[in-house]
Design a protein around this motif. Structure first.
Motif, PDB file in Angstrom:
ATOM      1  N   ALA A  70      10.030  23.227  54.155  1.00 60.79           N
ATOM      2  CA  ALA A  70      11.115  24.085  54.628  1.00 60.79           C
ATOM      3  C   ALA A  70      11.817  23.449  55.824  1.00 60.79           C
ATOM      4  O   ALA A  70      11.196  22.812  56.670  1.00 60.79           O
ATOM      5  CB  ALA A  70      10.584  25.448  55.005  1.00 60.79           C
ATOM      6  N   ASP A  71      13.120  23.629  55.881  1.00 57.51           N
ATOM      7  CA  ASP A  71      13.910  23.133  57.003  1.00 57.51           C
ATOM      8  C   ASP A  71      13.679  24.063  58.200  1.00 57.51           C
ATOM      9  O   ASP A  71      13.984  25.251  58.134  1.00 57.51           O
ATOM     10  CB  ASP A  71      15.394  23.132  56.615  1.00 57.51           C
ATOM     11  CG  ASP A  71      16.283  22.601  57.709  1.00 57.51           C
ATOM     12  OD1 ASP A  71      15.850  21.673  58.419  1.00 57.51           O
ATOM     13  OD2 ASP A  71      17.400  23.119  57.849  1.00 57.51           O
ATOM     14  N   PRO A  72      13.138  23.542  59.315  1.00 64.26           N
ATOM     15  CA  PRO A  72      12.814  24.412  60.447  1.00 64.26           C
ATOM     16  C   PRO A  72      14.043  25.094  61.056  1.00 64.26           C
ATOM     17  O   PRO A  72      13.960  26.242  61.513  1.00 64.26           O
ATOM     18  CB  PRO A  72      12.155  23.486  61.457  1.00 64.26           C
ATOM     19  CG  PRO A  72      12.236  22.119  60.923  1.00 64.26           C
ATOM     20  CD  PRO A  72      12.752  22.179  59.533  1.00 64.26           C
TER      21      PRO A  72
ATOM     22  N   ALA B  94      26.261  26.509  44.121  1.00 64.51           N
ATOM     23  CA  ALA B  94      25.848  25.277  44.802  1.00 64.51           C
ATOM     24  C   ALA B  94      25.329  25.585  46.202  1.00 64.51           C
ATOM     25  O   ALA B  94      24.330  25.001  46.643  1.00 64.51           O
ATOM     26  CB  ALA B  94      27.021  24.307  44.867  1.00 64.51           C
ATOM     27  N   HIS B  95      25.983  26.517  46.910  1.00 62.27           N
ATOM     28  CA  HIS B  95      25.537  26.909  48.246  1.00 62.27           C
ATOM     29  C   HIS B  95      24.144  27.544  48.191  1.00 62.27           C
ATOM     30  O   HIS B  95      23.259  27.210  48.992  1.00 62.27           O
ATOM     31  CB  HIS B  95      26.539  27.886  48.873  1.00 62.27           C
ATOM     32  CG  HIS B  95      26.136  28.391  50.211  1.00 62.27           C
ATOM     33  ND1 HIS B  95      26.164  27.601  51.334  1.00 62.27           N
ATOM     34  CD2 HIS B  95      25.675  29.602  50.608  1.00 62.27           C
ATOM     35  CE1 HIS B  95      25.741  28.306  52.365  1.00 62.27           C
ATOM     36  NE2 HIS B  95      25.449  29.531  51.949  1.00 62.27           N
ATOM     37  N   ILE B  96      23.944  28.446  47.226  1.00 60.68           N
ATOM     38  CA  ILE B  96      22.646  29.103  47.088  1.00 60.68           C
ATOM     39  C   ILE B  96      21.573  28.094  46.683  1.00 60.68           C
ATOM     40  O   ILE B  96      20.445  28.144  47.201  1.00 60.68           O
ATOM     41  CB  ILE B  96      22.736  30.266  46.082  1.00 60.68           C
ATOM     42  CG1 ILE B  96      23.595  31.381  46.669  1.00 60.68           C
ATOM     43  CG2 ILE B  96      21.363  30.792  45.715  1.00 60.68           C
ATOM     44  CD1 ILE B  96      23.926  32.482  45.692  1.00 60.68           C
TER      45      ILE B  96
ATOM     46  N   ARG C 128      20.509  26.321  49.744  1.00 63.29           N
ATOM     47  CA  ARG C 128      19.642  27.155  50.587  1.00 63.29           C
ATOM     48  C   ARG C 128      18.233  27.236  50.008  1.00 63.29           C
ATOM     49  O   ARG C 128      17.249  27.181  50.738  1.00 63.29           O
ATOM     50  CB  ARG C 128      20.220  28.562  50.725  1.00 63.29           C
ATOM     51  CG  ARG C 128      21.602  28.665  51.311  1.00 63.29           C
ATOM     52  CD  ARG C 128      21.626  28.707  52.770  1.00 63.29           C
ATOM     53  NE  ARG C 128      20.954  29.863  53.315  1.00 63.29           N
ATOM     54  CZ  ARG C 128      21.282  30.424  54.446  1.00 63.29           C
ATOM     55  NH1 ARG C 128      22.307  29.971  55.112  1.00 63.29           N
ATOM     56  NH2 ARG C 128      20.592  31.438  54.918  1.00 63.29           N
ATOM     57  N   VAL C 129      18.134  27.371  48.700  1.00 56.41           N
ATOM     58  CA  VAL C 129      16.817  27.437  48.048  1.00 56.41           C
ATOM     59  C   VAL C 129      16.059  26.130  48.272  1.00 56.41           C
ATOM     60  O   VAL C 129      14.856  26.136  48.564  1.00 56.41           O
ATOM     61  CB  VAL C 129      16.970  27.746  46.542  1.00 56.41           C
ATOM     62  CG1 VAL C 129      15.667  27.520  45.798  1.00 56.41           C
ATOM     63  CG2 VAL C 129      17.456  29.173  46.344  1.00 56.41           C
TER      64      VAL C 129
END
Length: 109
Positions: free
Chosen positions: A82-84, A68-70, A73-74
């Motif tokens: 994309a999150d700056p 879930a964490h990965i 992040r993806v």
């Protein structure tokens, strides 16, 4: 009543076979009972399997959390959106770059 007649008692030729059959049956039951207790699928193995199952369930839960964490992040690193903050964090940590006006503060983990 007839007095002088005796009953003929027939010989029992099958008595040893019967006894052998019973001994074999009892022996088979003893073997099956022992296997039920200490065999590969017996009571002892059952408790070991339950312990291993608990360990595997804990591992599965840990892996699901990592997944879930990965996945998060993806999703945050999607090229179209994309999150700056995450991009900046990854650039700083992986490439050791910083803006000239930034101060680097290290912490011990």
């Amino acid at each position: 009543m007839q007095l002088g007649r005796r009953r003929k008692v027939a010989a029992r030729p099958h008595l040893p076979k019967r006894r052998l059959g019973r001994v074999v049956a009892v022996g088979a039951m003893i073997v099956l009972g022992a296997l039920a207790l200490v065999g590969p699928t017996g009571v002892r193995a059952w408790s070991e399997s339950a312990r291993v199952l608990k360990q595997r369930e804990a591992q599965l839960l840990e892996l699901q959390e990592k997944r879930a964490h990965i996945a998060n992040r993806v999703e945050l690193l999607d090229p179209g959106n994309a999150d700056p903050d995450l991009v900046g964090e990854l650039l700083r940590s992986n490439l050791n770059v910083a803006h000239p006006d930034e101060v680097v503060v290290t912490r011990e983990d």
